[in-house]
Design a protein around this motif. Structure first.
Motif, PDB file in Angstrom:
ATOM      1  N   GLY A   1      26.689  42.913  34.207  1.00  0.00           N
ATOM      2  CA  GLY A   1      26.188  44.264  34.013  1.00  0.00           C
ATOM      3  C   GLY A   1      24.704  44.359  34.324  1.00  0.00           C
ATOM      4  O   GLY A   1      24.235  45.325  34.947  1.00  0.00           O
ATOM      5  N   VAL A   2      23.940  43.346  33.912  1.00  0.00           N
ATOM      6  CA  VAL A   2      22.512  43.276  34.264  1.00  0.00           C
ATOM      7  C   VAL A   2      22.343  43.235  35.785  1.00  0.00           C
ATOM      8  O   VAL A   2      21.481  43.909  36.348  1.00  0.00           O
ATOM      9  N   ALA A   3      23.190  42.443  36.448  1.00  0.00           N
ATOM     10  CA  ALA A   3      23.110  42.329  37.910  1.00  0.00           C
ATOM     11  C   ALA A   3      23.414  43.664  38.585  1.00  0.00           C
ATOM     12  O   ALA A   3      22.781  44.018  39.593  1.00  0.00           O
TER      13      ALA A   3
ATOM     14  N   VAL B   1      -1.021  43.200  28.073  1.00  0.00           N
ATOM     15  CA  VAL B   1      -0.626  42.357  29.207  1.00  0.00           C
ATOM     16  C   VAL B   1      -0.626  40.873  28.866  1.00  0.00           C
ATOM     17  O   VAL B   1      -0.177  40.054  29.672  1.00  0.00           O
ATOM     18  N   LEU B   2      -1.104  40.517  27.684  1.00  0.00           N
ATOM     19  CA  LEU B   2      -1.078  39.119  27.267  1.00  0.00           C
ATOM     20  C   LEU B   2       0.181  38.785  26.471  1.00  0.00           C
ATOM     21  O   LEU B   2       0.319  37.677  25.956  1.00  0.00           O
ATOM     22  N   SER B   3       1.101  39.732  26.404  1.00  0.00           N
ATOM     23  CA  SER B   3       2.381  39.497  25.736  1.00  0.00           C
ATOM     24  C   SER B   3       3.358  38.838  26.706  1.00  0.00           C
ATOM     25  O   SER B   3       3.365  39.147  27.897  1.00  0.00           O
ATOM     26  N   PRO B   4       4.211  37.935  26.211  1.00  0.00           N
ATOM     27  CA  PRO B   4       5.303  37.450  27.072  1.00  0.00           C
ATOM     28  C   PRO B   4       6.338  38.557  27.279  1.00  0.00           C
ATOM     29  O   PRO B   4       6.497  39.433  26.431  1.00  0.00           O
ATOM     30  N   ILE B   5       7.020  38.518  28.398  1.00  0.00           N
ATOM     31  CA  ILE B   5       8.074  39.490  28.690  1.00  0.00           C
ATOM     32  C   ILE B   5       9.220  38.772  29.389  1.00  0.00           C
ATOM     33  O   ILE B   5       9.106  37.604  29.758  1.00  0.00           O
ATOM     34  N   ARG B   6      10.319  39.495  29.570  1.00  0.00           N
ATOM     35  CA  ARG B   6      11.441  38.952  30.337  1.00  0.00           C
ATOM     36  C   ARG B   6      11.936  40.030  31.286  1.00  0.00           C
ATOM     37  O   ARG B   6      11.989  41.205  30.931  1.00  0.00           O
ATOM     38  N   THR B   7      12.308  39.633  32.484  1.00  0.00           N
ATOM     39  CA  THR B   7      12.777  40.580  33.497  1.00  0.00           C
ATOM     40  C   THR B   7      14.292  40.484  33.672  1.00  0.00           C
ATOM     41  O   THR B   7      14.936  39.563  33.162  1.00  0.00           O
ATOM     42  N   LEU B   8      14.853  41.436  34.409  1.00  0.00           N
ATOM     43  CA  LEU B   8      16.278  41.413  34.704  1.00  0.00           C
ATOM     44  C   LEU B   8      16.656  40.152  35.481  1.00  0.00           C
ATOM     45  O   LEU B   8      17.638  39.467  35.158  1.00  0.00           O
TER      46      LEU B   8
ATOM     47  N   GLY C   1      21.540  45.035  24.572  1.00  0.00           N
ATOM     48  CA  GLY C   1      20.694  46.138  25.038  1.00  0.00           C
ATOM     49  C   GLY C   1      19.666  45.618  26.019  1.00  0.00           C
ATOM     50  O   GLY C   1      18.966  44.637  25.740  1.00  0.00           O
ATOM     51  N   ILE C   2      19.560  46.226  27.200  1.00  0.00           N
ATOM     52  CA  ILE C   2      18.684  45.679  28.242  1.00  0.00           C
ATOM     53  C   ILE C   2      17.418  46.504  28.449  1.00  0.00           C
ATOM     54  O   ILE C   2      16.719  46.322  29.441  1.00  0.00           O
ATOM     55  N   ALA C   3      17.103  47.411  27.510  1.00  0.00           N
ATOM     56  CA  ALA C   3      15.897  48.228  27.682  1.00  0.00           C
ATOM     57  C   ALA C   3      14.648  47.354  27.785  1.00  0.00           C
ATOM     58  O   ALA C   3      13.763  47.606  28.609  1.00  0.00           O
ATOM     59  N   ALA C   4      14.574  46.305  26.944  1.00  0.00           N
ATOM     60  CA  ALA C   4      13.405  45.416  26.995  1.00  0.00           C
ATOM     61  C   ALA C   4      13.313  44.704  28.338  1.00  0.00           C
ATOM     62  O   ALA C   4      12.210  44.473  28.856  1.00  0.00           O
ATOM     63  N   LEU C   5      14.475  44.369  28.912  1.00  0.00           N
ATOM     64  CA  LEU C   5      14.480  43.693  30.211  1.00  0.00           C
ATOM     65  C   LEU C   5      14.054  44.650  31.321  1.00  0.00           C
ATOM     66  O   LEU C   5      13.310  44.265  32.233  1.00  0.00           O
TER      67      LEU C   5
END
Length: 642
Positions: free
Chosen positions: A272-274, A242-249, A69-73
């Protein structure tokens, strides 16, 4: 005589056909990118389901029961981009206003190259600075375990988006007809009232396009976000933390693609992400192109009929639109400070806004102008300070590493010792090959668009292809090079695959700069040559191209600079981290400075001296290319004025 004329016609037809093929090449490349990404990404949509893939919140491809699931990305990409725009937009517009409206010609000649140098700093150098300096500053300031956060990513991407937004906004503001300024001043408006109520509303379409292009720049960035955002595939809790880590596509593609098994479910999920990333960026760039096209059409219509946007209408547009934009930006800034716990700053900003609103009609026009100009100048100083801090930090820390041995030896002990000679040579090989491929294709495409065709459906299709190619994220070029060149054509990870991938990436730059150079050649020269009996091709070859050479050279140098600083396109197509020997064949992999710096920074502890030295060499190499291009452009601009 008849045979000579027939041969001449055949030759002209052949030349035109060759130029058409070079022009249509951009459309073909875009189609191939879409085709190969969909080919490798389609199966994940079948296996997981489109809705589950897009809206699933868990990305865990290595779990015992994999989840894709890529919603978080997607949310991470949106959040980091939103934060970047909150940081970049006020600074960029303020700087653009100062350059176009307040700066003297001498100051403008300093500021424009300075902002362009920001664009020339490689993304991996930004990431290196962000990881060493910015992340550490955030960690200490907010007393958190790691400074690699959403906030760090947003600030860094905001800095990287500055030159794009400044450049396009400044062009839009400078293009507002002179009579608007004169009419406003003649009606008794102050200089600031003229800027805020006449010039900025008239340039609003261009400014909007600049912001959209800045968003596209931020969304497509790979290396910097990998190095500073923490790369945790989670949704911040609460969402505004905004001090949380995140990950992008893009970060996901850059981190995982190198270790995935080709043909596996995880492999197809990454493609699929691409696909999702490419569709998002294409939509953003098409929006920007549409706005800029509308703006150009409006200028053309405005020259024929100036009454299309009279002074009262401009004021009305300002009253309707600008306050809402300002409120949105202000609300986002408030949310940013509140999210990181600076509620005192939030209260101060609210109090300041309320005070400004209350005193707005009570402060004299002169004092309002002084305050407004002070803010504009402060924004410009902030942009210059950012440039000075980044350059100063890299130079000060990198100089102790620079020595003859460092520049001429191969690396030892995983890059902790020895030098970077193979990386320097590998970088030069890659960019030389890329420009040898891109230059003839780009010049040919520009010649066709300017000299051989009027505006029509084919021309619009070609221009759209060029625009889409220009807006394609660099990591997508890398994936396309990997799946098409490395795997499908079986070229392998090699110098040749890297050259072709970089050539495709810089092709739009060559086309754009060459096109502008050709358009600046007076039409009378063409007409005079044709009137003397020269053919179309003879006119282009002997009359049009020679005076356009400086512009073509400038575009080539800018392309070299960009190619030299890119990491994502060559990660999966051309490079290895360390080798003692130079390649002896186009089918061997090479070292390259950007990738070497990335690995040293993220995977090799104890390499601090050499990574600073590598960053400095890469920075100086790329900045030198951009500086040469700027000098050539300024030299010929002065010559043209003289």
């Amino acid at each position: 005589m008849g045979n000579t004329a027939q041969v001449s016609r055949i030759k002209e037809t052949f030349v035109r056909s060759v130029f058409f093929v070079t022009a249509f090449f951009a459309v073909i490349v875009v189609a191939f990118i879409l085709l190969f990404l969909f080919r490798d990404g389609y199966s994940i949509f079948e296996t997981v389901g489109v809705l589950n893939f897009l809206f699933g919140t868990i990305w865990a491809p290595a779990a015992s029961v994999p989840s894709y699931g890529i919603a978080a990305l997607i949310i991470g990409t949106i959040l980091v981009t939103l934060g970047a725009m909150v940081f970049a937009v006020p600074l960029s517009i303020g700087c653009a206003i100062y350059i176009s409206e307040l700066a003297s010609p001498r100051v403008k000649n300093i500021l424009k190259p300075a902002t362009e140098l920001l664009a020339g700093i490689p993304s991996v150098v930004y990431g290196f600075f962000g990881m060493i300096v910015l992340s550490n500053f955030i960690r200490v300031t907010f007393d958190i375990p790691s400074g690699q956060t959403w906030l760090a990513g947003s600030i860094l991407l905001g800095i990287m988006a500055l030159p794009t937004i400044i450049s396009v906004s400044e062009d839009a503001i400078s293009s507002v007809p002179r009579e608007y300024r004169e009419g406003s001043l003649a009606a008794g408006a102050t200089r600031w009232q003229t800027i805020s109520r006449v010039i900025v509303p008239a340039a609003l379409s261009g400014i909007a396009a600049a912001i959209i292009l800045g968003i596209g720049r931020a969304i497509g960035e790979t290396m910097a976000v990998i190095m500073v955002t923490g790369n945790a595939a989670i949704i911040p809790c609460p969402i505004w933390n905004v001090l949380s880590p995140i990950r992008t596509l893009t970060g996901t593609l850059g981190i995982e693609m190198g270790d995935v098994e080709v043909g596996s479910e995880h492999y197809h999920a990454l493609f699929g992400v691409a696909v999702v990333l490419l569709l998002i960026t294409l939509l953003i760039n098409l929006s920007a192109v549409a706005i800029l096209t509308h703006l150009r059409d409006g200028r053309t219509a405005g020259r024929a009929k100036r009454s299309w946007l009279p002074f009262p209408a401009l004021v009305a547009a300002k009253e309707r639109i600008l306050p809402h934009i300002g409120l949105v930006i202000f609300a986002l800034i408030e949310l940013l400070f509140l999210a990181i716990g600076l509620w005192q700053v939030t209260l101060l900003l609210i109090l300041a806004a309320a005070t400004w609103d209350y005193l707005g009609d009570r402060i004299s026009r002169r004092h309002t102008e002084i305050i407004a100009f002070s803010l504009v100048i402060a924004a410009t100083i902030a942009v210059l300070a950012i440039l000075a801090i980044i350059l100063g930090y890299i130079i000060i820390n990198g100089l102790p590493a620079i020595s003859w041995n460092f520049l001429t030896q191969s690396p030892t002990d995983l890059g902790r010792g020895g030098g970077i000679f193979p990386a320097i040579v590998g970088t030069l090989y890659l960019v030389a090959g890329a420009i040898l491929i891109a230059l003839p294709l780009g010049v040919g495409a520009a010649v066709y668009l300017v000299e051989y065709t009027a505006e029509g459906r084919i021309t619009k299709l070609i221009r759209t292809g060029v625009d889409l190619l220009n807006g394609t994220p660099s990591i997508v070029f890398g994936l396309f090079g990997f799946t098409f060149l490395v795997l499908f054509l079986n070229v392998g990870v090699s110098l040749l695959a890297g050259m072709i991938t970089l050539a495709l990436m810089v092709l739009p730059t060559v086309i754009r700069t060459t096109e502008e150079a050709l358009k600046n050649i007076p039409q009378s020269l063409r007409e005079g040559s044709l009137a003397l009996g020269a053919t179309k091709w003879q006119t282009i070859r002997n009359v049009v191209i020679p005076p356009a050479v400086p512009g073509i050279v400038t575009g080539a140098i800018l392309s070299i600079g960009r190619a030299a600083g890119e990491t994502a396109p060559i990660m999966f197509t051309a490079v290895v981290f360390s080798t003692r020997f130079l390649p002896t064949s186009l089918f061997q992999p090479v070292m390259a400075l950007p990738y070497h710096l990335f690995i040293l920074s993220t995977n090799v502890p104890g390499s601090s001296t050499n990574k600073y030295g590598t960053a400095l060499v890469l920075l100086m190499l790329v900045v030198a290319f951009y500086a040469i291009a700027i000098l050539i452009r300024n030299h010929y601009a002065k010559k043209a004025r003289g």
